[in-house]
Scaffold this active site. Structure first.
Site, mmCIF file in Angstrom:
data_model
loop_
_atom_site.group_PDB
_atom_site.id
_atom_site.type_symbol
_atom_site.label_atom_id
_atom_site.label_comp_id
_atom_site.label_asym_id
_atom_site.label_seq_id
_atom_site.Cartn_x
_atom_site.Cartn_y
_atom_site.Cartn_z
ATOM 1 N N LYS A 190 0.874 -1.182 0.000
ATOM 2 C CA LYS A 190 0.000 0.000 0.000
ATOM 3 C C LYS A 190 0.906 1.226 0.000
ATOM 4 C CE LYS A 190 -1.939 3.004 1.929
ATOM 5 N NZ LYS A 190 -1.781 4.423 1.539
ATOM 6 N N SER A 243 5.049 7.729 9.600
ATOM 7 C CA SER A 243 5.145 8.552 10.807
ATOM 8 C C SER A 243 4.912 7.719 12.071
ATOM 9 C CB SER A 243 4.116 9.685 10.748
ATOM 10 O OG SER A 243 2.814 9.140 10.788
ATOM 11 N N THR A 244 5.398 8.244 13.174
ATOM 12 C CA THR A 244 5.235 7.551 14.457
ATOM 13 C C THR A 244 3.753 7.468 14.831
ATOM 14 O OG1 THR A 244 7.437 8.183 15.166
ATOM 15 C CG2 THR A 244 5.856 7.679 16.917
ATOM 16 N N GLY A 247 2.295 4.709 12.946
ATOM 17 C CA GLY A 247 2.854 3.462 13.500
ATOM 18 C C GLY A 247 2.068 2.992 14.713
ATOM 19 N N GLU A 264 9.582 1.453 10.568
ATOM 20 C CA GLU A 264 10.594 2.513 10.395
ATOM 21 C C GLU A 264 9.843 3.825 10.485
ATOM 22 O OE1 GLU A 264 13.724 1.910 10.205
ATOM 23 O OE2 GLU A 264 13.583 -0.250 9.927
ATOM 24 N N CYS A 298 13.485 11.105 6.687
ATOM 25 C CA CYS A 298 13.267 10.617 8.050
ATOM 26 C C CYS A 298 14.493 10.887 8.911
ATOM 27 C CB CYS A 298 12.946 9.126 8.030
ATOM 28 S SG CYS A 298 14.158 8.134 7.158
ATOM 29 N N GLU A 399 8.948 16.424 14.841
ATOM 30 C CA GLU A 399 9.396 16.276 13.457
ATOM 31 C C GLU A 399 8.612 17.251 12.581
ATOM 32 O OE1 GLU A 399 8.289 12.665 11.273
ATOM 33 O OE2 GLU A 399 10.366 12.556 10.591
HETATM 34 P P1 NAD Z 1 2.209 8.670 7.154
HETATM 35 O O1 NAD Z 1 2.406 7.917 8.419
HETATM 36 O O2 NAD Z 1 1.222 9.758 7.121
HETATM 37 O O3 NAD Z 1 1.780 7.671 5.978
HETATM 38 C C1 NAD Z 1 2.561 6.528 5.674
HETATM 39 C C2 NAD Z 1 1.666 5.478 5.032
HETATM 40 O O4 NAD Z 1 0.720 5.013 6.006
HETATM 41 C C3 NAD Z 1 0.851 5.985 3.844
HETATM 42 O O5 NAD Z 1 0.803 4.975 2.875
HETATM 43 C C4 NAD Z 1 -0.531 6.228 4.474
HETATM 44 O O6 NAD Z 1 -1.593 6.149 3.549
HETATM 45 C C5 NAD Z 1 -0.600 5.085 5.469
HETATM 46 N N1 NAD Z 1 -1.525 5.312 6.584
HETATM 47 C C6 NAD Z 1 -1.948 6.480 7.098
HETATM 48 N N2 NAD Z 1 -2.753 6.259 8.154
HETATM 49 C C7 NAD Z 1 -2.853 4.918 8.301
HETATM 50 C C8 NAD Z 1 -3.509 4.056 9.238
HETATM 51 N N3 NAD Z 1 -4.250 4.550 10.222
HETATM 52 N N4 NAD Z 1 -3.338 2.732 9.111
HETATM 53 C C9 NAD Z 1 -2.558 2.215 8.145
HETATM 54 N N5 NAD Z 1 -1.916 2.967 7.220
HETATM 55 C C10 NAD Z 1 -2.053 4.311 7.304
HETATM 56 O O7 NAD Z 1 3.650 9.189 6.721
HETATM 57 P P2 NAD Z 1 4.047 10.075 5.461
HETATM 58 O O8 NAD Z 1 3.619 11.483 5.677
HETATM 59 O O9 NAD Z 1 3.652 9.389 4.210
HETATM 60 O O10 NAD Z 1 5.647 9.983 5.521
HETATM 61 C C11 NAD Z 1 6.423 10.791 6.328
HETATM 62 C C12 NAD Z 1 6.791 10.072 7.598
HETATM 63 O O11 NAD Z 1 7.472 8.858 7.304
HETATM 64 C C13 NAD Z 1 7.751 10.880 8.444
HETATM 65 O O12 NAD Z 1 7.389 10.772 9.794
HETATM 66 C C14 NAD Z 1 9.093 10.205 8.190
HETATM 67 O O13 NAD Z 1 10.043 10.385 9.214
HETATM 68 C C15 NAD Z 1 8.676 8.787 8.054
HETATM 69 N N6 NAD Z 1 9.684 8.011 7.333
HETATM 70 C C16 NAD Z 1 10.457 7.144 8.046
HETATM 71 C C17 NAD Z 1 11.471 6.437 7.401
HETATM 72 C C18 NAD Z 1 12.372 5.507 8.168
HETATM 73 O O14 NAD Z 1 13.045 4.714 7.539
HETATM 74 N N7 NAD Z 1 12.415 5.571 9.491
HETATM 75 C C19 NAD Z 1 11.662 6.600 6.024
HETATM 76 C C20 NAD Z 1 10.844 7.480 5.329
HETATM 77 C C21 NAD Z 1 9.848 8.181 6.001
#
Ligand code: NAD
Length: 519
Positions: A190, A243-244, A247, A264, A298, A399
């Site tokens: 996804k 994002s956390t 997560g 991650e 990230c 962040e």
């Molecule tokens: P996000 O958490 O908003 O979305 C990530 C994914 O999760 C998307 O596909 C989104 O549709 C899905 N999602 C959203 N809500 C959900 C839920 N309730 N249940 C299941 N899936 C859901 O993050 P983003 O804005 O796309 O990305 C930025 C974040 O990702 C930042 O916090 C960044 O630090 C982190 N990130 C971490 C790493 C790492 O390796 N640690 C790498 C890249 C990005």
């Protein structure tokens, strides 16, 4: 449509009416028939319409992945899995420029003059994991039971739900797909609703591998599609990057079948610049460690602690560096910093800057949205240097995911360790010093999953990468990543007769033959 060029003129992949879901080896519209727009953050123009997958589509994809896992893919030999990954690496090599250009349009990462410079990363990743299927060993374990042999089998965990963010979409996808295929798992991926076109193009390339249907499925859509995957009882493991906050939702949603979860997550990484550092390296290194990718990394080191004797000089040089960066359309080859991903993200970043200024921070560079005829419609933020910030400010703790550096002075090593560790995150960090002892001391004491000394942003498929604290569970890369996709069966194999089992007769030396032996 707003913006200048027709999407097809930007990239041939944008020429179709809509982009569908990959389920069971076929491209299908969403069950609901709904679509959502994809926006070019450099211009604000809609460039594509994508199928808005939901729970019904996730059900179909999980069922297909299960059939593939229990059917032909489950029977694939290690050499077959190796060859699949080697062929994928070659396809990536051939299509890398097109994939990267698609990301430039879709997520705003600049193509730059060195478009092909990073090609080795995803290609190496696939070749690295291609080496593993033939080396996933179990163990033979000595045991104390007479007539018994004990060994372990390492088995694929099953159907993997991979949920990824929008920064580096096809690379993120490969970081899940490659270890999953190496171990013999199947995948329902996804991608993010914010940028996922290069993931769909990757899906087309995977279609050229002649895999059994259902080994890799791609369901585009928003949080609902991700949540459906996270709670699905047919999914054995979630591999999440994002994002956390998300997560946490995923952990909560996964409790139904207590599926395995690796994560991650976000970060607010520290950069520590000691007075003995080579500032000619530290200034551009630390600056690009927070302004690169418009801060949407990230691992962005957005909290910069500088030892007081060089603080003023460092701030001044970083501010000049920030002002010298070329911010613009990601397809312009002179651009160094592209846009942030969306209008909402633009509001979040400028909101953080505004809050910090209200709380007493000062701007030494940037601090505003860049809006002028050359950048009209796009979501550009000037690389921003903030001083006069305190550790308890939101701009230091949270962040931002934007090009905003908070630069603070420090006076001694213990103090900076304490302050650098004083956030909920623990993803990455960087230290700039000429003193090896200082570098090692910091490596031992900073609670980060990766630490760069006199450099930033080094990654390699064999080197584990993962966060501490609220930055994640588990690792990408290296054999550590494979463990996330494998389960262990311990096998007890009785090889002795009942008599041998009772007396231990097969032992070369009977237990009672030495003092303290016994049964
Ligand atoms: P996000 O958490 O908003 O979305 C990530 C994914 O999760 C998307 O596909 C989104 O549709 C899905 N999602 C959203 N809500 C959900 C839920 N309730 N249940 C299941 N899936 C859901 O993050 P983003 O804005 O796309 O990305 C930025 C974040 O990702 C930042 O916090 C960044 O630090 C982190 N990130 C971490 C790493 C790492 O390796 N640690 C790498 C890249 C990005």
């Amino acid at each position: 449509m707003t913006g200048t060029a027709e999407p097809t003129a930007l990239h041939p992949f944008l020429g179709r009416a809509s982009h569908e879901l990959l389920i069971d080896g076929r491209w299908l519209p969403a069950a609901s028939g709904e679509t959502f727009p994809s926006v070019d953050p450099s211009t604000g123009a809609t460039i594509a319409h994508l199928a808005a997958g939901g729970a019904a589509d996730v059900d179909l994809a999980v069922a297909a992945a299960r059939r593939a896992f229990e059917g032909p893919w489950g029977a694939a030999t290690p050499v077959q899995r190796q060859n699949v990954l080697l062929r994928l690496a070659t396809l990536l090599e051939e299509n890398y420029a097109a994939l990267r250009r698609l990301d430039a349009i879709d997520m705003g990462s600049p193509v730059g003059p060195n478009l092909l410079a990073a090609i080795e990363k995803p290609v190496e990743l696939c070749r690295y994991y291609a080496g593993w299927p033939t080396k996933i060993y179990g163990e033979t374990i000595p045991n104390s039971a007479p007539g018994m042999v004990c060994y372990t089998l390492r088995k694929p965990v099953g159907v993997v739900g991979a949920i990824i963010p929008w920064n580096g979409p096809f690379q993120s996808a490969l970081m899940k797909i490659a270890p999953a295929l190496a171990t013999g798992c199947t995948v329902v991926l996804k991608p993010s609703e914010q940028a996922c076109l290069s993931v769909l193009m990757l899906g087309e390339l995977i279609g050229q591998l002649d895999l059994p249907p259902g080994v890799v499925n791609i369901v585009t859509g928003g949080p609902e599609a991700g949540a459906a995957l996270a709670r699905h009882r047919g999914v054995d493991k979630i591999a999440f990057t994002g994002s956390t906050a998300t997560g946490r939702s995923i952990v909560a949603a996964s409790t139904g079948n207590l599926k395995r979860v690796s994560m991650e997550l976000g970060g607010k990484s520290p950069d520590v610049v000691f007075a003995d550092a080579d500032l000619d390296r530290a200034v551009p290194g630390a600056a690009m460690g927070v302004f690169g990718s418009a801060g949407q990394m990230c691992v962005a080191c957005a909290r910069v602690y500088v030892e007081r004797p060089v603080y003023e000089e460092f701030v001044e040089r970083t501010a000049r560096f920030a002002e010298g960066l070329v911010v613009g359309n990601s397809l312009d080859t002179t651009t160094q910093i592209g846009p942030v991903i969306s209008e909402a993200q633009l509001g979040k970043v400028t909101g953080h800057i505004g809050d910090a200024l209200e709380a007493g921070a000062a701007t030494r560079a940037g601090g505003t949205r860049l809006i002028d005829p050359a950048r009209a419609g796009g979501f550009f933020v000037a690389p921003t240097v903030l001083t006069d910030v305190r550790d308890d400010m939101r701009v230091v703790q949270e962040e931002i995911f934007g090009p905003v550096a908070a630069i603070m002075p420090f006076d001694d090593r213990d103090e900076v360790v304490r302050r650098a560790n004083a956030t909920d995150y623990g993803l990455a960090g960087a230290v700039w010093t000429r003193d090896l002892a200082t570098a090692h001391h910091m490596a031992e004491r900073l609670r980060t999953g990766v630490l760069w000394v006199n450099c930033f942003g080094m990654f390699e498929p064999g080197v584990p990468f993962g966060g501490m604290k609220t930055s994640g569970w588990g690792h990408e890369f290296g054999p550590q990543s494979l463990d996330e996709y494998l389960s262990i069966t311990s096998v007890w194999l009785r090889v002795g007769t009942d008599e041998e089992a009772r007396t231990g007769a097969r032992r070369a030396t009977a237990p009672e033959a030495w003092p303290g032996g016994g049964h």
